[in-house]
Each structure stands twice: as C-alpha cells, then as structure tokens.
Design a protein around this motif. Structure first.
Motif, short mmCIF file in Angstrom:
data_model
loop_
_atom_site.label_atom_id
_atom_site.label_comp_id
_atom_site.label_asym_id
_atom_site.label_seq_id
_atom_site.Cartn_x
_atom_site.Cartn_y
_atom_site.Cartn_z
N ASN A 22 110.91 -9.54 -0.90
CA ASN A 22 111.36 -10.72 -0.75
C ASN A 22 111.06 -11.57 0.50
N SER A 23 110.51 -12.50 0.50
CA SER A 23 109.91 -13.19 1.63
C SER A 23 110.76 -13.37 2.95
N GLN A 24 112.29 -13.28 2.54
CA GLN A 24 113.17 -13.43 3.53
C GLN A 24 113.24 -12.33 4.71
N TYR A 25 112.57 -11.10 4.08
CA TYR A 25 112.44 -9.97 4.85
C TYR A 25 111.00 -9.72 5.49
N TRP A 26 110.10 -10.60 5.35
CA TRP A 26 108.58 -10.38 5.99
C TRP A 26 108.65 -10.18 7.24
N GLU A 27 109.51 -11.11 8.10
CA GLU A 27 109.37 -11.08 9.36
C GLU A 27 109.87 -9.79 10.31
N ASP A 28 111.16 -9.40 9.50
CA ASP A 28 111.74 -8.37 10.13
C ASP A 28 110.87 -7.03 9.65
N ARG A 29 110.21 -6.84 8.55
CA ARG A 29 109.25 -5.68 8.30
C ARG A 29 108.12 -5.73 9.28
N LEU A 30 107.59 -7.04 9.30
CA LEU A 30 106.19 -7.00 10.28
C LEU A 30 106.69 -6.73 11.61
N LEU A 31 107.80 -7.16 12.14
CA LEU A 31 108.25 -6.58 13.39
C LEU A 31 108.63 -5.16 13.73
N LYS A 32 109.26 -4.59 12.67
CA LYS A 32 109.31 -3.15 12.77
C LYS A 32 108.13 -2.26 12.59
N ALA A 33 106.93 -3.00 11.80
CA ALA A 33 105.79 -2.27 11.91
C ALA A 33 105.06 -2.23 13.02
N LYS A 34 105.09 -3.64 13.73
CA LYS A 34 104.50 -3.75 15.10
C LYS A 34 105.19 -2.70 16.18
N ALA A 35 106.59 -2.63 16.17
CA ALA A 35 107.34 -1.73 16.76
C ALA A 35 106.97 -0.30 16.78
N LEU A 36 106.36 0.23 15.57
CA LEU A 36 106.00 1.52 15.25
C LEU A 36 104.44 1.67 15.94
N GLY A 37 103.65 0.47 16.39
CA GLY A 37 102.76 0.64 16.93
C GLY A 37 101.31 0.50 15.96
N LEU A 38 101.90 -0.29 14.77
CA LEU A 38 100.57 -0.70 14.04
C LEU A 38 100.23 -2.07 14.56
N ASN A 39 98.94 -2.29 14.16
CA ASN A 39 98.32 -3.27 14.53
C ASN A 39 97.76 -4.14 13.31
N THR A 40 97.72 -3.79 12.15
CA THR A 40 97.14 -4.17 10.97
C THR A 40 98.15 -3.91 9.80
N ILE A 41 98.27 -5.01 9.01
CA ILE A 41 98.99 -4.76 7.88
C ILE A 41 98.17 -5.17 6.65
N GLN A 42 98.30 -4.47 5.58
CA GLN A 42 97.38 -4.28 4.38
C GLN A 42 98.46 -4.79 3.43
N THR A 43 97.76 -5.82 2.40
CA THR A 43 98.44 -6.34 1.38
C THR A 43 97.51 -6.61 0.09
N TYR A 44 98.09 -6.44 -1.02
CA TYR A 44 97.37 -6.66 -2.47
C TYR A 44 97.75 -8.17 -2.46
N VAL A 45 96.92 -8.59 -3.29
CA VAL A 45 97.09 -10.21 -3.83
C VAL A 45 96.65 -10.26 -5.08
N PRO A 46 97.51 -9.79 -6.03
CA PRO A 46 97.20 -9.73 -7.74
C PRO A 46 96.98 -11.12 -8.10
N TRP A 47 96.03 -11.34 -8.75
CA TRP A 47 95.72 -12.77 -9.32
C TRP A 47 96.85 -13.14 -10.08
N ASN A 48 97.26 -12.44 -11.00
CA ASN A 48 98.66 -12.76 -11.83
C ASN A 48 99.99 -13.46 -11.08
N LEU A 49 99.85 -12.96 -10.08
CA LEU A 49 100.96 -13.38 -9.22
C LEU A 49 100.84 -14.98 -8.95
N HIS A 50 99.68 -15.24 -8.66
CA HIS A 50 99.33 -16.53 -8.17
C HIS A 50 98.95 -17.56 -9.46
N GLU A 51 98.38 -16.90 -10.24
CA GLU A 51 98.07 -17.66 -11.47
C GLU A 51 98.44 -16.99 -12.84
#
Length: 94
Positions: A7-36
């Motif tokens: 859910n996009s409403q959780y993105w910022e919270d999850r990104l901040l938590k990832a950064k707090a853990l020391g992560l500097n890179t986020i990896q995400t899939y972009v399945p074409w059928n999601l956008h088309e």
C-alpha cells in the motif's frame, strides 16, 4: 527491501525504517502487468505510481535498483504475451 504491491501509504514509513537500519539502496520489481493490465491500458496510480515511489526514495537519499520485466522472481510472468519470448526480446532491441 522490496515494496512493490504494498500500500503506497506505507512507502515512506518503510523507507525511513530501511534507512534507519543502515540501508542505502532499495530494490523493487516493476512487473509490466501492474502498469499495463491489458494491452494499451496503462496504470501509474496508487501502488503502481513508480514516479512517486522513486521521488520518495530520492527525498530520503536512497538509491534504487529497479528490476523491470515480464519475467521476475524466476517465474512471475506478466499477462499473457501474444508473442514468443525470444521474439519479444528481439523487438525490444530495436
């Protein structure tokens, strides 16, 4: 960390938590059928809003590795491709 399909409403919270853990890179899939979901019907809203997701990552100084494609996770396939995969790849290389 993979946030696609969340859910996009959780993105910022999850990104901040990832950064707090020391992560500097986020990896995400972009399945074409999601956008088309159907040929010619493009969707980039809600949890399919890749631009908003990338802007949030940039806002928090996070790098992003995007993994696009009809084939992800070694078996996830987007909606039925009407052409053989090899032909599909050849057409992409034009």
């Amino acid at each position: 960390m993979i946030l696609i399909f969340s859910n996009s409403q959780y993105w910022e919270d999850r990104l901040l938590k990832a950064k707090a853990l020391g992560l500097n890179t986020i990896q995400t899939y972009v399945p074409w059928n999601l956008h088309e979901p159907a040929p010619g019907k493009l969707v980039f809203e809600g949890f399919a809003n890749i631009e908003a997701f990338l802007n949030l990552c940039h806002k928090h100084g996070l790098l992003v590795m995007i993994r696009p494609g009809p084939y992800i996770c070694g078996g996830y396939i987007s909606y039925s491709l009407n052409v053989p995969f090899t032909q599909f790849i050849r057409e992409l290389q034009l």
